[in-house]
Design a protein around this motif. Structure first.
Motif, PDB file in Angstrom:
ATOM      1  N   GLU B 512       0.831  -1.203   0.000  1.00 18.93           N
ATOM      2  CA  GLU B 512       0.000   0.000   0.000  1.00 18.93           C
ATOM      3  C   GLU B 512       0.867   1.256   0.000  1.00 18.93           C
ATOM      4  OE1 GLU B 512      -2.641  -0.295   3.302  1.00 18.93           O
ATOM      5  OE2 GLU B 512      -3.581  -2.125   2.471  1.00 18.93           O
ATOM      6  N   GLN B 513       1.843   1.143   0.930  1.00 21.42           N
ATOM      7  CA  GLN B 513       2.763   2.280   1.045  1.00 21.42           C
ATOM      8  C   GLN B 513       3.456   2.519  -0.292  1.00 21.42           C
ATOM      9  OE1 GLN B 513       5.429   1.487   4.235  1.00 21.42           O
ATOM     10  NE2 GLN B 513       4.124   2.457   5.778  1.00 21.42           N
ATOM     11  N   LYS B 514       3.931   1.364  -0.811  1.00 21.01           N
ATOM     12  CA  LYS B 514       4.674   1.484  -2.064  1.00 21.01           C
ATOM     13  C   LYS B 514       3.814   2.137  -3.151  1.00 21.01           C
ATOM     14  CE  LYS B 514       8.039  -2.218  -1.691  1.00 21.01           C
ATOM     15  NZ  LYS B 514       8.335  -3.619  -2.040  1.00 21.01           N
ATOM     16  N   GLU B 515       2.586   1.586  -3.174  1.00 17.64           N
ATOM     17  CA  GLU B 515       1.694   2.133  -4.207  1.00 17.64           C
ATOM     18  C   GLU B 515       1.571   3.644  -4.077  1.00 17.64           C
ATOM     19  OE1 GLU B 515      -2.020   0.044  -4.136  1.00 17.64           O
ATOM     20  OE2 GLU B 515      -0.987  -1.850  -4.639  1.00 17.64           O
ATOM     21  N   GLU B 516       1.396   4.011  -2.816  1.00 18.43           N
ATOM     22  CA  GLU B 516       1.265   5.456  -2.569  1.00 18.43           C
ATOM     23  C   GLU B 516       2.521   6.188  -3.008  1.00 18.43           C
ATOM     24  OE1 GLU B 516       0.235   6.140   1.493  1.00 18.43           O
ATOM     25  OE2 GLU B 516      -1.565   4.890   1.309  1.00 18.43           O
ATOM     26  N   GLU B 517       3.634   5.550  -2.552  1.00 18.26           N
ATOM     27  CA  GLU B 517       4.907   6.182  -2.887  1.00 18.26           C
ATOM     28  C   GLU B 517       5.079   6.280  -4.396  1.00 18.26           C
ATOM     29  OE1 GLU B 517       7.983   4.008  -0.939  1.00 18.26           O
ATOM     30  OE2 GLU B 517       7.218   4.553   1.056  1.00 18.26           O
ATOM     31  N   GLN B 518       4.741   5.090  -4.991  1.00 16.55           N
ATOM     32  CA  GLN B 518       4.907   5.059  -6.450  1.00 16.55           C
ATOM     33  C   GLN B 518       4.100   6.169  -7.113  1.00 16.55           C
ATOM     34  OE1 GLN B 518       3.980   1.134  -7.744  1.00 16.55           O
ATOM     35  NE2 GLN B 518       6.136   0.472  -7.690  1.00 16.55           N
ATOM     36  N   LYS B 519       2.885   6.228  -6.631  1.00 12.49           N
ATOM     37  CA  LYS B 519       2.022   7.271  -7.218  1.00 12.49           C
ATOM     38  C   LYS B 519       2.674   8.638  -7.088  1.00 12.49           C
ATOM     39  CE  LYS B 519      -2.423   4.984  -6.684  1.00 12.49           C
ATOM     40  NZ  LYS B 519      -3.633   4.876  -5.819  1.00 12.49           N
ATOM     41  N   GLU B 520       3.149   8.803  -5.871  1.00 15.65           N
ATOM     42  CA  GLU B 520       3.798  10.100  -5.603  1.00 15.65           C
ATOM     43  C   GLU B 520       4.974  10.303  -6.538  1.00 15.65           C
ATOM     44  OE1 GLU B 520       4.817  10.422  -1.494  1.00 15.65           O
ATOM     45  OE2 GLU B 520       2.726  10.153  -0.864  1.00 15.65           O
ATOM     46  N   GLN B 523       4.057  10.835 -10.005  1.00 16.91           N
ATOM     47  CA  GLN B 523       3.642  12.226 -10.135  1.00 16.91           C
ATOM     48  C   GLN B 523       4.851  13.133 -10.234  1.00 16.91           C
ATOM     49  OE1 GLN B 523       1.080  13.024  -6.833  1.00 16.91           O
ATOM     50  NE2 GLN B 523      -0.741  12.129  -7.829  1.00 16.91           N
TER      51      GLN B 523
END
Lengths: 466, 550
Positions: B512-520, B523
């Protein structure tokens, strides 16, 4: 003589300098006979003995001095060394005790075919496998270094592996156990020697090392390896064949001449014990006496020859069998009542007529001779008697094997290069492989095989139509 | 038994030593037994009854009868020792079968008239055309040959280890696993077999070694013959609840067939028992639990009612649980007795065999351990046997192991040495041969009648290490270890599962974190790219990125 060889070895080893003292210790218990033979060695031995008993911390220079001055060292008491003097006194004391016990020995219920133990120690322990006071034990150092001794309370054993307190064994040590030395003479040479021989337990700190020996229960076979040699003796291969082909079983009556060192006599008695008996004749007076002492000591002597009390034993008598023949007067045994006769004489053919008279029908005769000419004459004499059947002559030799682990080189695959011993400059070591090999345990006939002992001739006395 | 002055009883086994050891015939003396000693006919041995051992007999020419021999029989048999040299040679000797003037029929006729062996040979010599021309040595050889052919003599011998072994070795060595008589004698010596000893025997020689041991001990002391099975009846029953009908195979004693040839009296056998290896080792384990043991023995044991009864009762118990083994054993015991028991007025010989050791006997045997061990079971690895048996040996016990091969003994020796179980070991082979001793003609026998090899022997003395080398509780130990292992495994599994769960959770979180990070990051990257694109077109984009962009 085995012990003479040891002394010679001792002399040789002394030249190595460093091992002097340790060897001296080893030979403390050398028999009187040997000392007479080599007086010079005796002195050296005694002096070194005293040295060895001194505390380890003694300055080496003092010891050297003592060695250079043997007669003085003989009388010299170790100074300021309570333990050392105690040990030497104990040892002398022990010998005296030992002799007394031998004299006091009485008839006892046989615990074994050959009990090997004196009656004094019989009651001290309930567990059979424990060493008792007065037991005869075989001290095993290596396969070729064994020694028989009577365990006594204050007894001290010294050999190259250290100083052993026999009293500590009594009722505590099982037969077959390792006995550790309570004190080990501290000397570099000795250590080196001892660890080389393998009878050493190493301590990791390296400050002191304890030697050890195994204490074994004697058997007829072990005895034949440790007995004091008075003559050439028979060894296990011949002995077992003699016992087998004489068809011995418990309760039988065997007649033997000569007794020699008693190696075979023990085995013969073991086979006919407990109710059978062995009558053994030796023409040499001193040997006969020594043999008798041994049988008494081992608790297998026949108390009275005439009485057929059901309890057997070994009867020793001084008699020149070649001259006089076996007794056939019926005092020791009735004529024609002997199950087996064994002859180990220079002229066995001279004893054949009387041996034949002693033998019962169906009984077996055996003659041991090193030379085939003796065998021929013996067979002629036997043939003349015309009562012997299946006269056969055989020789039996034991071929011992040694074990070795040998490394074999294996072939490499094509293209694989085995690394040379040395790389010359410019060669790339990574292009080579190590020589592949495998180790295998294998047996190989031992170098010290006996080539000949003697010929054994057997024959059976038969019965005819009257 | 104490003197060999016995006479033959009905049912005895005897050994007939034919023609100076040319043949050894082991036979049973009954009404019906017949043996073939010469080519002509079968000999009924029943008349041997009552004759003393050691008597020489002459077989009649027809081979069907015999009579007690005379001194002449023996002298003919033994030949002369007087020939020492010869002046002649055999240059004119031609072997064309015409030398003997007596025809076969004439010889037969002489025989049927009952001519004695010695006279017949004289006749043959007289009628031989070439005899006079032969060398003295050849003449004697000729006589010996004729004697062997035409007059058979034998000596009646009491069976003993030596004779039985030699008889078997000559006829069927495989049945006694190639044990030659010198090897047997060495086994007995090395193992220190003696009166008042306790001997453990494991052999595959059908009872030859056991018989020899019994003979040597003469009824003093104890002998236990074991079969090399580790299973005990109880364990087998535990496994399948008596479903397997072949339990008796694994719990009965070793083959003891040859023992009967020794004519042992009951008292010789009295100290002898048999058991399986597993039973003894189990007895040792039980004995080791010292204090409890005695009560237990009283509870289980059939005490002092004699081992026959004890045995029968033990068998009875077996019958309850698993029919066959018990019955079979009973029948076996029965037949041994019955053999000799069918009617007759003469004194009958009974055969006694070692009995099954009772539980108490086993415990008693292993309590202080065996002082002698003989292993003559070539089909088993000696080290595996001695590894198991060490715990029931007494410290300083003597042992002797036979094998027809060298290598197993070499391995065994190494094993014993490494385990510090034995000292003074000796691995050896015997060289044994017989010699012909005649004046001027002495040499070893041409044919190695003694066989090429007698096998190998490893002998030595056990150390007190046997007291610690306890393999008896191995099974228990193993069971405990296995249980522990299983527990450990279960724990490990549980832990692993937990970990997995945790990991999964963590992973999920991480993802989840990664996904968030990845998204970030994405971006950010996009922003950066935009920035870069905006800043300069000159930057060197990676090919992949180019592709991606495409």
């Amino acid at each position: 003589m085995e012990t003479e060889q040891e002394l010679n070895q001792l002399l040789e080893e002394e030249e190595d300098g460093l091992e002097e003292e340790e060897d001296g210790v080893d030979e403390v218990l050398v028999e009187e006979e040997e000392n007479e033979d080599t007086g010079r060695v005796e002195n050296d031995v005694t002096s070194m003995d005293e040295d060895a008993l001194e505390e380890d911390e003694e300055a080496p220079t003092r010891k050297r001095k003592a060695e250079r001055d043997p007669p003085a060292a003989d009388q010299e008491k170790p100074q300021g060394d309570a333990e050392g003097s105690d040990l030497s006194n104990d040892e002398e004391g022990a010998e005296v005790i030992e002799e007394e016990e031998e004299e006091e020995e009485e008839a006892q219920v046989l615990a074994d075919a050959i009990p090997w133990r004196s009656s004094a120690g019989a009651a001290t322990s309930g567990v059979e496998s424990l060493v008792r006071d007065g037991d005869l034990v075989v001290v095993y150092e290596r396969h070729d270094r064994m020694k028989a001794l009577r365990v006594t309370k204050g007894g001290i054993l010294q050999n190259r592996y250290g100083v052993f307190d026999q009293g500590a064994w009594i009722d505590k040590l099982h037969f077959g156990s390792v006995a550790y030395a309570k004190q080990f003479p501290k000397k570099d040479g000795a250590k080196k020697e001892a660890s080389k021989r393998g009878g050493q337990r190493k301590r990791m700190n390296g400050s002191r090392q304890d030697g050890f020996v195994y204490v074994l229960r004697p058997t007829s076979e072990l005895w034949s390896l440790v007995l004091p040699h008075r003559t050439q003796i028979l060894y296990v291969a011949d002995i077992s064949t003699v016992v087998m082909h004489l068809r011995l079983r418990p309760g039988m009556r065997v007649v033997e001449s000569g007794t020699g060192s008693g190696s075979l006599t023990h085995a013969l008695y073991r086979a006919v014990a407990p109710s059978g008996s062995v009558f053994t004749f030796e023409y040499h007076g001193v040997r006969a006496d020594k043999a008798r002492e041994e049988f008494v000591d081992h608790g297998i002597d026949l108390k009275s020859a005439a009485a057929d009390s059901g309890k057997g034993g070994v009867w020793v008598e001084q008699r020149d069998i070649e001259q006089l023949g076996f007794p056939t007067d019926g005092e020791l045994y009735p004529e024609g009542s002997v199950d087996a006769v064994f002859l180990d004489l220079p002229g066995p053919w001279k004893a054949i007529p009387s041996a034949t008279k002693c033998l019962k029908v169906g009984g077996t005769l055996c003659s041991f001779s090193p030379c085939i000419e003796q065998v021929q004459k013996t067979l002629e004499a036997m043939n003349e008697e015309n009562v012997f059947y299946r006269m056969r002559t055989m020789e039996i030799l034991l071929r011992p094997y040694e074990l070795r682990t040998e490394k074999f080189n294996l072939m490499t695959e094509p293209g694989e290069l085995v690394a040379p011993r040395t790389f010359s400059a410019g060669k790339d070591p990574s292009r080579f492989v190590r020589q592949p090999s495998e180790s295998r345990l294998m047996a190989i006939p031992s170098e010290d095989m006996r080539g000949h002992t003697g010929y054994l001739t057997f024959a059976q006395k038969v019965k005819f139509d009257k | 038994m104490t003197t060999s002055e016995g006479v033959v009883c009905e049912g005895d086994h005897v050994v007939l030593d034919v023609n100076n050891g040319e043949r050894l015939v082991v036979t049973h003396v009954t009404r019906k037994t017949k043996v073939k000693l010469s080519k002509r006919g079968y000999l009924n041995v029943y008349p041997l009854l009552g004759h003393a051992y050691g008597t020489i007999f002459e077989v009649s020419a027809d081979g069907k009868h015999f009579k007690v021999g005379s001194k002449e029989t023996l002298s003919v048999l033994n030949g002369s020792f007087n020939t020492t040299k010869t002046e002649r040679n055999n240059a004119n000797l031609v072997d064309d079968g015409t030398a003997q003037k007596l025809s076969h029929e004439e010889i037969e006729k002489l025989k049927s008239e009952g001519i004695s062996g010695g006279d017949l040979i004289e006749k043959l010599v007289e009628n031989s055309a070439t005899f006079e021309g032969k060398t003295e040595f050849s003449q004697e050889k000729y006589k010996r040959k004729k004697q062997k052919k035409h007059c058979v003599a034998f000596v009646l011998c009491r069976p003993c280890s030596q004779l039985v072994c030699e008889a078997y070795f000559k006829k069927s060595p495989q049945r006694i696993c190639g044990l030659r008589v010198d090897t047997v004698s060495l086994l007995l010596s090395f193992a220190n077999v003696r009166a008042h000893g306790r001997t453990l025997v494991l052999e595959e020689s059908n009872g030859l070694v056991l018989g020899s041991v019994l003979e040597r001990m003469g009824g003093h002391g104890e002998v236990c013959a074991i079969s090399p099975y580790l299973d005990t009846k109880e364990k087998l029953l535990e496994v399948d609840g008596g479903a397997n009908k072949h339990h008796h195979v694994k719990t009965k004693g070793p083959s003891m067939e040859i023992v009967k040839y020794f004519n042992f009296e009951e008292e010789i056998i009295s100290g002898a028992t048999f058991a399986t290896m597993g039973e003894l080792i189990e007895a040792k384990a039980a004995e080791a639990k010292a204090g409890v043991e005695e009560e237990r023995a009283e509870g289980v044991g059939t005490s002092d009612r004699g081992s026959v009864e004890a045995d029968a009762e033990a068998n009875g118990k077996e019958v309850e649980s698993s029919e066959r083994p018990g019955k079979k054993q009973k029948r076996e015991n029965g037949t041994h007795g019955d053999n000799a028991a069918d009617g007759g007025e003469h004194q009958k010989r009974k055969f006694y065999f070692p009995r099954k050791a009772s539980r108490e006997q086993m415990v008693e045997l292993v309590r202080s351990g065996f002082s002698s061990l003989i292993l003559a079971a070539p089909s088993y690895s000696p080290e595996s046997l001695i590894d198991k048996l060490a715990c029931i040996l007494a410290p300083s016990a003597s042992f002797a192991i036979f094998s027809p091969w060298l290598q197993p003994l070499a391995d065994c020796r190494l094993f014993l040495h490494k385990a510090k179980l034995a000292v003074g070991m000796q691995l050896s082979e015997t060289f044994w041969r017989e010699h012909q001793v005649l004046p001027g003609r002495t040499h070893p026998h041409m044919n190695m009648i003694t066989g090429a090899t007698g096998g190998y022997i490893l002998a030595g003395t056990m150390t007190a290490e046997v007291l610690r080398h306890d393999r008896s509780s191995d099974c228990e130990k193993r069971a405990i270890e296995e249980a522990a292992e299983r527990a450990r495994e279960r724990q490990a599994e549980a832990q692993a599962e937990q970990k997995k769960k945790e990991q999964k959770e963590e992973e999920q979180k991480e993802e989840e974190q990664k996904e968030e990070e990845q998204k970030e990051e994405e971006q950010k990257e996009e922003e950066q790219k935009k920035d870069l694109e905006e800043v300069s077109d000159v930057s060197l984009p990676m090919p992949e990125e180019e592709a991606k962009e495409d």
